[in-house]
Design an enzyme around this catalytic site. Structure first.
Site, PDB file in Angstrom:
ATOM      1  CB  SER A   1      42.876   3.043 -26.825  1.00  0.00           C
ATOM      2  OG  SER A   1      42.605   4.212 -28.067  1.00  0.00           O
TER       3      SER A   1
ATOM      4  N   GLY B   1      44.193   8.703 -29.913  1.00  0.00           N
ATOM      5  CA  GLY B   1      44.954   9.614 -30.223  1.00  0.00           C
ATOM      6  C   GLY B   1      45.730  10.141 -28.677  1.00  0.00           C
ATOM      7  CG  LEU B   2      49.846  11.318 -28.875  1.00  0.00           C
ATOM      8  CD1 LEU B   2      51.052  12.389 -29.365  1.00  0.00           C
ATOM      9  CD2 LEU B   2      50.731  10.386 -27.965  1.00  0.00           C
ATOM     10  CB  SER B   3      47.041  13.252 -23.321  1.00  0.00           C
ATOM     11  OG  SER B   3      46.471  14.230 -22.438  1.00  0.00           O
ATOM     12  N   GLY B   4      45.460  15.361 -25.354  1.00  0.00           N
ATOM     13  CA  GLY B   4      45.672  16.801 -25.972  1.00  0.00           C
ATOM     14  C   GLY B   4      45.356  16.883 -27.399  1.00  0.00           C
ATOM     15  CB  SER B   5      45.235  14.244 -30.266  1.00  0.00           C
ATOM     16  OG  SER B   5      44.249  13.338 -29.499  1.00  0.00           O
ATOM     17  N   GLY B   6      42.445  16.124 -29.021  1.00  0.00           N
ATOM     18  CA  GLY B   6      41.157  16.669 -29.385  1.00  0.00           C
ATOM     19  C   GLY B   6      40.171  15.652 -29.433  1.00  0.00           C
ATOM     20  CE  LYS B   7      42.176  10.936 -26.523  1.00  0.00           C
ATOM     21  NZ  LYS B   7      43.186  11.973 -26.540  1.00  0.00           N
ATOM     22  CB  SER B   8      37.139  14.408 -25.023  1.00  0.00           C
ATOM     23  OG  SER B   8      37.819  13.337 -24.217  1.00  0.00           O
TER      24      SER B   8
END
Length: 203
Positions: A109, A35-42
């Site tokens: 990615s 997902g986008l940066s800041g989407s909350g993946k990590s």
């Protein structure tokens, strides 16, 4: 390089995935958070790992920023480097899966083709693509690292979502919309998915 490969022989392992399954009590797999940066993946990946660990699962997180401090510190953010970044991560994730581990990979990615190449490294049930869906406007409003601000000002080039594309997955195994759900509910969605498919114990 081709000539050198002629002198390399694959050494089969003695222990199998089945051996690890008997000991660990769960299937090895990759949860690929994209997902986008800041989407909350990590954030989501780490929260899921905490719950899996609490359940006795053997886990490891591969995080986009952390990997670039070491293994991929030689790579930039050109399209070619981004593709190589994901290729390497896929190979590392495969090693962990071969050792019976649940891998949580949190990477933007951005290119669909690269994600599918990683998927092809695994058995069908071993790769679970989790699309962390969040509107660009919401990601920008969060901007935890100040990267969107830098991208908008022109200070940061080739930033995904601004002047570099993000290709949304066509058919991910799971979609978690972090713009309208809590981290807790996202964790519950991921755990329910893997539990319902018998990949981890139901308790």
């Amino acid at each position: 390089m081709g000539a050198n490969r002629l002198n390399i022989t694959w050494h089969d392992r003695v222990l199998t995935k089945g051996d690890y399954l008997k000991r660990n009590g769960h299937q090895p797999l990759v949860l690929w958070f994209t997902g986008l940066s800041g989407s909350g993946k990590s954030t989501l990946a780490h929260a899921v790992e905490e719950e899996l660990f609490r359940k006795g699962c053997y886990t490891y997180i591969l995080d986009g920023d952390n990997i670039r401090h070491g293994l991929n510190s030689d790579l930039g953010f050109s399209e070619a480097d981004r593709r190589e970044n994901i290729r390497r991560i896929g190979e590392v994730a495969k090693l962990f899966v071969d050792a019976g581990i649940i891998v949580l990979a949190a990477f933007i990615s951005p290119y669909r083709e690269d994600r599918e190449r990683v998927r092809a490294l695994f058995e069908p049930a071993e790769f679970i693509e989790v699309f962390v869906n969040c509107d660009l406007a919401v990601c920008e409003s969060r901007d935890p690292k100040g990267l969107y601000r830098k991208a908008r000002s022109g200070e940061l080039k080739q930033f995904t979502g601004i002047d570099s594309p993000y290709e949304v997955p066509f058919s991910p195994e799971l979609v978690v919309n972090t713009a309208c759900s809590t981290v807790k509910s996202g964790v519950q969605s991921v755990l329910a998915f893997v539990r319902d498919r018998g990949l981890i114990n139901g308790d």
